[in-house]
Enzyme design. Structure first.
Site, PDB file in Angstrom:
ATOM      1  N   LYS A  16       0.841  -1.198   0.000  1.00  0.00           N
ATOM      2  CA  LYS A  16       0.000   0.000   0.000  1.00  0.00           C
ATOM      3  C   LYS A  16       0.878   1.250   0.000  1.00  0.00           C
ATOM      4  O   LYS A  16       0.626   2.204  -0.727  1.00  0.00           O
ATOM      5  CB  LYS A  16      -0.921   0.016   1.234  1.00  0.00           C
ATOM      6  CG  LYS A  16      -2.046  -1.001   1.157  1.00  0.00           C
ATOM      7  CD  LYS A  16      -2.750  -1.208   2.500  1.00  0.00           C
ATOM      8  CE  LYS A  16      -3.777  -2.346   2.398  1.00  0.00           C
ATOM      9  NZ  LYS A  16      -4.362  -2.729   3.686  1.00  0.00           N
ATOM     10  N   GLN A  62      -5.065  -1.770   9.837  1.00  0.00           N
ATOM     11  CA  GLN A  62      -4.929  -3.067   9.169  1.00  0.00           C
ATOM     12  C   GLN A  62      -5.512  -4.161  10.053  1.00  0.00           C
ATOM     13  O   GLN A  62      -5.210  -4.259  11.237  1.00  0.00           O
ATOM     14  CB  GLN A  62      -3.440  -3.335   8.867  1.00  0.00           C
ATOM     15  CG  GLN A  62      -3.177  -4.604   8.074  1.00  0.00           C
ATOM     16  CD  GLN A  62      -3.743  -4.584   6.656  1.00  0.00           C
ATOM     17  OE1 GLN A  62      -3.826  -3.534   6.012  1.00  0.00           O
ATOM     18  NE2 GLN A  62      -4.150  -5.747   6.167  1.00  0.00           N
ATOM     19  N   ASP A  74     -11.504   2.735   4.535  1.00  0.00           N
ATOM     20  CA  ASP A  74     -12.030   1.386   4.294  1.00  0.00           C
ATOM     21  C   ASP A  74     -13.560   1.379   4.196  1.00  0.00           C
ATOM     22  O   ASP A  74     -14.141   0.367   3.807  1.00  0.00           O
ATOM     23  CB  ASP A  74     -11.654   0.464   5.457  1.00  0.00           C
ATOM     24  CG  ASP A  74     -10.338  -0.274   5.249  1.00  0.00           C
ATOM     25  OD1 ASP A  74     -10.094  -0.715   4.114  1.00  0.00           O
ATOM     26  OD2 ASP A  74      -9.587  -0.425   6.227  1.00  0.00           O
TER      27      ASP A  74
HETATM   28  N1  GUN Z   1      -7.160  -6.930   6.028  1.00  0.00           N
HETATM   29  C1  GUN Z   1      -7.478  -7.647   4.900  1.00  0.00           C
HETATM   30  N2  GUN Z   1      -8.158  -6.861   4.038  1.00  0.00           N
HETATM   31  C2  GUN Z   1      -8.273  -5.638   4.624  1.00  0.00           C
HETATM   32  C3  GUN Z   1      -8.886  -4.421   4.208  1.00  0.00           C
HETATM   33  O1  GUN Z   1      -9.469  -4.288   3.128  1.00  0.00           O
HETATM   34  N3  GUN Z   1      -8.776  -3.397   5.084  1.00  0.00           N
HETATM   35  C4  GUN Z   1      -8.176  -3.527   6.288  1.00  0.00           C
HETATM   36  N4  GUN Z   1      -8.145  -2.479   7.087  1.00  0.00           N
HETATM   37  N5  GUN Z   1      -7.598  -4.638   6.704  1.00  0.00           N
HETATM   38  C5  GUN Z   1      -7.653  -5.699   5.860  1.00  0.00           C
END
Ligand code: GUN
Length: 278
Positions: A49, A93, A116
């Site tokens: 990311k 996360q 998100d």
């Molecule tokens: N862990 C796996 N996929 C995601 C996601 O889309 N967002 C977040 N915050 N954690 C994740």
């Protein structure tokens, strides 16, 4: 002929568009990612990311905490980030360690910075059929991929295998808002194959090879959200790709399907929050 849904090319196109868009501004968005503990998969995701964000002209800050961090420390940090005008977007996360109340942590993020789309406000807006600040990244990426290939959603029977807050639940509402008939299946579902065989669009988000070709209707659209390493270290999805692909009309590969789309949508959400806040 089966069409492979190429998430990688579409990601590249979307990232190029975002990069061009950001060049107009004399300010950069800032995406803050909170990472707790040593989950190796999470570390890889978070670093990807960051790399992607920086290539686009998005500032990316990773804040790391040890596995045993106290919940209050996280809540305080999120409040500080909410109040910091230089912070555009906040992502915690997942998964978080068991001693932390995930819902409380997510709930603390300001909905305007919730990149998100997981906070109760944004989730609630989605379930009302109204616009949230942003839509959750993976479901948004799946819909974007379907739209790119002009795959019809309205009136189709979409079967989702998996009921997570990250994928299954929000995706069900997004498809419903697009007038699909939606069925959600999960670990307690009886006769899974009976249901998946009625899908026009089948989406699997479980994390384990569970969808074989005898579970499919001929010419259905198949989307694979699963990702794991098999016994030989090969990256795989939920779908037995080699055998399922010939039966499907469209299929998303792993890797190179939904995964790149998720990252692209995270960047797109960061830019959306930035522009809404200008
Ligand atoms: N862990 C796996 N996929 C995601 C996601 O889309 N967002 C977040 N915050 N954690 C994740």
């Amino acid at each position: 002929m089966t069409v492979i849904l190429d998430g990688k090319s579409l990601r590249n196109k979307i990232l190029e568009e975002l990069k061009t868009k950001l060049e107009k501004y004399n300010k950069k968005p800032t995406l803050v990612v909170i990472l707790v503990g040593d989950n190796p998969a999470s570390k890889i995701y978070v670093n990807n990311k960051k790399k992607t964000a920086e290539n686009l002209g998005i500032n990316s800050i990773i804040i790391e905490y040890p596995e045993n961090v106290e919940e209050n420390v996280l809540l305080k940090k999120i409040e500080d980030l909410n109040n910091d005008d230089n912070v555009t977007a906040i992502l915690v996360q997942l998964p978080l360690p068991k001693h932390i109340d995930k819902s409380k942590v997510i709930n603390t993020i300001s909905p305007q910075k919730d990149v998100d789309g997981f906070t109760p406000y944004n989730f609630g807006r989605l379930f009302e059929g109204e616009e949230p600040y942003v839509y959750p990244c993976t479901p948004k990426g799946i819909i974007r991929l379907l739209d790119e290939y002009n795959i019809k959603i309205a009136g189709q029977h979409a079967v989702i295998v998996g009921r997570s807050n990250i994928v299954g639940k929000p995706l069900s509402q997004m498809l419903l808002n697009r007038n699909a008939t939606v069925t959600i299946c999960h670990s307690h579902t009886k006769n899974l194959a009976e249901i998946t065989k009625t899908a026009d669009i089948l989406i699997s988000a479980v994390g384990g090879k569970i969808i074989g070709k005898n579970m499919l209707k001929q010419n259905s659209v198949v989307i694979d959200v699963g990702i794991f390493k098999d016994e030989n270290g090969k990256t795989r999805g939920d779908i037995d790709f080699e055998n399922v692909a010939p039966v499907a009309s469209y299929i998303s590969p792993v890797p190179g399907g939904v995964g790149p789309m998720t990252i692209a949508m995270l960047m797109s959400n960061t830019v959306e929050l930035f522009e809404k806040n200008l």
